[in-house]
Write an enzyme that holds these catalytic residues in place. Structure first.
Site, short mmCIF file in Angstrom:
data_model
loop_
_atom_site.label_atom_id
_atom_site.label_comp_id
_atom_site.label_asym_id
_atom_site.label_seq_id
_atom_site.Cartn_x
_atom_site.Cartn_y
_atom_site.Cartn_z
N LYS A 178 1.89 15.64 26.26
CA LYS A 178 0.40 15.44 25.59
C LYS A 178 0.48 14.08 26.88
O LYS A 178 0.94 13.68 26.80
CB LYS A 178 0.36 15.32 24.26
CG LYS A 178 -0.98 15.10 24.10
CD LYS A 178 -1.68 15.65 22.67
CE LYS A 178 -3.18 15.46 22.62
NZ LYS A 178 -3.83 16.50 23.86
N SER A 179 -1.31 14.61 27.40
CA SER A 179 -1.40 13.38 27.96
C SER A 179 -1.65 11.46 26.76
O SER A 179 -2.29 11.71 26.00
CB SER A 179 -3.10 14.03 28.59
OG SER A 179 -2.70 13.96 29.54
N MET A 211 -10.06 18.17 20.91
CA MET A 211 -8.80 17.14 20.11
C MET A 211 -8.97 15.81 20.69
O MET A 211 -8.37 15.28 19.76
CB MET A 211 -7.74 17.31 21.08
CG MET A 211 -6.79 18.74 21.10
SD MET A 211 -6.60 19.64 19.87
CE MET A 211 -5.20 18.88 18.91
N CYS A 253 -11.10 12.81 32.74
CA CYS A 253 -11.90 11.99 31.92
C CYS A 253 -13.35 11.57 32.52
O CYS A 253 -13.37 11.05 33.60
CB CYS A 253 -10.63 10.65 31.86
SG CYS A 253 -12.09 9.70 31.31
N LYS A 255 -3.63 16.55 38.39
CA LYS A 255 -4.14 17.20 37.07
C LYS A 255 -5.39 17.82 37.81
O LYS A 255 -6.49 16.46 37.35
CB LYS A 255 -3.74 18.16 35.95
CG LYS A 255 -4.49 18.93 35.05
CD LYS A 255 -3.80 18.91 33.93
CE LYS A 255 -4.21 20.28 32.72
NZ LYS A 255 -3.31 19.74 31.66
N ASN A 279 -7.87 22.53 34.28
CA ASN A 279 -7.70 21.54 32.71
C ASN A 279 -8.19 22.86 32.88
O ASN A 279 -9.02 23.80 32.97
CB ASN A 279 -8.03 20.36 32.79
CG ASN A 279 -7.10 19.54 31.66
OD1 ASN A 279 -7.93 20.07 30.69
ND2 ASN A 279 -7.27 18.36 31.60
N THR A 280 -9.07 22.38 31.15
CA THR A 280 -10.61 23.30 30.23
C THR A 280 -11.53 23.67 31.38
O THR A 280 -12.13 23.07 31.55
CB THR A 280 -10.49 22.45 28.68
OG1 THR A 280 -11.18 21.28 28.49
CG2 THR A 280 -8.89 22.92 28.18
N GLY A 293 -5.11 30.72 30.64
CA GLY A 293 -5.01 32.13 30.55
C GLY A 293 -4.06 32.50 31.10
O GLY A 293 -3.52 33.99 30.60
#
Ligand SMILES: Cc1cc2nc3c(=O)[nH]c(=O)nc-3n(C[C@H](O)[C@H](O)[C@H](O)COP(=O)(O)O)c2cc1C
Length: 304
Positions: A45-46, A71, A129, A165, A192-193, A246
């Protein structure tokens, strides 16, 4: 003989499948579980400098074709994260990609120095971020200049290969990818998302997520992930790419390799098919190699 083994930045991986950042917790037991099922590389996790509680729940909701999550980067802080990596690497040869998260170049550089004395094999910079010094809060990954600054600074102190990323939520994705490569990133990880998006509970008359909006992942984002990997290659990116977004089946993984990825992340699919998803997708890729009379992962890479 069909062969899933592949080389990534000089490190031998048993499979091209990667556990992406944040999809599972940062515990030794989660790493052991998915590596036991055949993941070739584990991403943490980051991690931030201090522990973060994250957002109040609900933080995850299923939507058509995917999932929304907010999250809020909950994590126990870099030092506890490094301890879990150490415990895992004492019992496993599966390499670990340490993901870190900060709000500026100084913060990333400070965390990168800690990575030097860790048991991690790679360092991944989560550049999604919002830029706190930008008045509109655009993500760090939206600015070629900011991305280049962070990567050069991290590279100047870090002994590990550095993976940038990238966020898909920017207007000129391939320009940012090129800037990251020019600044010295050893590899790129995308995507990323997407979004963020919202879901609404009509009975309660309020958003499902406590934080209102969350990042979209899962099958519905796959066509965009494939396009961004493909366009990055077309734009001249030659460094390795970890492609994700996905990927749920062997067919999806083969598509991602054909689009131009070297490794393939399998994230939200863990919720759909369980941690065994890595074993299942490995078998599905092997069946494809068999059917086409290919031998190696490299036979299907960048085929389009
Ligand atoms: C619950 C959840 C938590 C995530 N946390 C992180 C994170 O800490 N750092 C990061 O870089 N990406 C994070 N991601 C994004 C994933 O690593 C991945 O890029 C994204 O979900 C797309 O892949 P997928 O569709 O296979 O899940 C998270 C995704 C999910 C679903």
């Amino acid at each position: 003989m069909k062969e899933l083994r592949t080389d990534f930045l000089g490190v031998k991986l048993s499979s091209p499948l990667v556990l992406p950042a944040g999809v599972l917790d940062i515990s030794f037991s989660s790493y052991k579980l998915v590596s036991g099922y055949g993941a070739g590389l584990i991403t943490t996790k980051s991690l931030t400098k201090e522990a973060r509680k994250g957002h109040e729940g609900p933080v995850v909701t299923e939507v058509e074709g995917g999932m929304l999550n907010c999250m809020g980067l909950c994590n126990p802080g870099i030092f506890e994260g490094l301890e879990e990596i150490k415990r895992f690497r004492e019992i496993s040869n599966v390499p670990v990609n340490l993901s870190i998260f900060a709000t500026d170049a100084e913060g990333f550089t400070e965390l990168a120095k800690e990575a030097n004395s860790s048991k991690a094999d790679f360092l991944e910079l989560n550049l999604s971020c919002p830029n706190v010094s930008d008045e509109f809060g655009v993500p760090l990954a939206a600015s070629e200049k900011t991305v280049a600054e962070i990567i050069s600074s991290v590279k100047s102190v870090c002994r590990l290969p550095v993976i940038a990323k990238l966020s898909p939520n920017v207007t000129s994705f391939t320009r940012v990818a090129l800037a990251a490569a020019d600044a010295g990133a050893d590899a790129l990880c995308m995507i990323n998302t997407l979004g963020p998006g919202i879901d609404i509970d009509i009975e309660a008359g309020r958003p499902v997520l406590f934080n209102v909006s969350g990042g979209l992942s899962g099958p519905c984002i796959k066509p965009i992930a494939l396009r961004l990997v493909y366009e990055s290659r077309k734009a001249g990116i030659t460094i390795p790419i970890i492609g994700m977004g996905g990927i749920t089946s062997g067919e999806d993984a083969v598509q991602m390799l054909m689009a131009g990825a070297d490794l393939v992340g399998v994230g939200t699919a863990v919720y759909y098919r369980g941690p065994e998803v890595f074993e299942k997708i490995n078998d599905e890729i092997l069946s494809f190699l068999e059917r086409k009379d290919y031998h190696f992962i490299s036979d299907i890479k960048r085929i389009i």
